[in-house]
Enzyme design. Structure first.
Site, PDB file in Angstrom:
ATOM      1  CB  CYS A  35      49.257  38.278   7.648  1.00 39.51           C
ATOM      2  SG  CYS A  35      50.553  39.542   8.002  1.00 39.51           S
ATOM      3  CG  ASP A  37      51.892  38.190  11.002  1.00 41.30           C
ATOM      4  OD1 ASP A  37      51.031  37.942  11.779  1.00 41.30           O
ATOM      5  OD2 ASP A  37      52.515  37.546  10.370  1.00 41.30           O
ATOM      6  CB  CYS A  60      54.780  34.533   9.488  1.00 41.39           C
ATOM      7  SG  CYS A  60      55.843  36.145   8.690  1.00 41.39           S
ATOM      8  CB  CYS A 104      57.302  38.611   6.395  1.00 41.40           C
ATOM      9  SG  CYS A 104      55.500  37.654   5.833  1.00 41.40           S
TER      10      CYS A 104
HETATM   11 FE1  FES Z   1      52.052  38.679   7.441  1.00 39.64          FE
HETATM   12 FE2  FES Z   1      54.474  37.627   8.433  1.00 39.64          FE
HETATM   13  S1  FES Z   1      52.362  36.950   6.356  1.00 39.64           S
HETATM   14  S2  FES Z   1      54.023  39.504   8.420  1.00 39.64           S
END
Ligand code: FES
Length: 140
Positions: A35, A37, A60, A104
């Site tokens: 993702c 992040d 996110c 996450c």
């Molecule tokens: Fe990857 Fe939340 S979508 S940390």
């Protein structure tokens, strides 16, 4: 049923412990390759106690809520508590996350452990490597 619990929404809208710590004793930064992040945790440690903790999360809403809750769970606690923190404990404290958002909370667990390991490394404190997740691919 709402996708996100009230606690998740609360910690997303009013995240606790946001920011950085100057001269932090331990810093952990991890990312999720899928993702994209990124989460960074700063620890201030006195003796064996985490006296302060802050986070910066570029990610996110669930990642922000997970970091916020994870910092609340370890603030003022001994390092051993931070090492025992699991993503499951973070998720439970948030009253759950949707299955596709569980990664996450994993980021929060890994960032905290990476920060503790950084503290050990910087201070030449020996530790059991098996206590830490295998995040060598993305831990800094
Ligand atoms: Fe990857 Fe939340 S979508 S940390």
């Amino acid at each position: 049923m709402a996708l996100y619990s009230e606690k998740v929404m609360d910690h997303f809208r009013n995240p606790r412990n946001v920011g950085s710590i100057e001269n932090a004793d331990g810093i952990g930064e991890v990312g999720n390759g899928k993702c994209g992040d990124i989460m960074k945790i700063y620890l201030k440690i006195d003796g064996d106690i985490i006296t302060d903790v802050k986070f910066e999360t570029f990610g996110c809403g669930s990642a922000i809520a997970s970091s916020s809750m994870a910092t609340e769970l370890i603030k003022g606690k001994p390092l051993s508590d931070a090492l025992q923190l699991t993503n499951t404990a973070v998720t439970e404290a948030l009253d759950g996350l949707p299955a596709h958002k569980l990664h996450c909370s994993v980021l929060a667990e890994e960032a905290i452990k990476a920060a503790v390991r950084d503290y050990y490394d910087k201070n030449g404190i020996p530790y059991d490597h098996s206590q830490f997740p295998d995040c060598s691919a993305y831990c800094h």
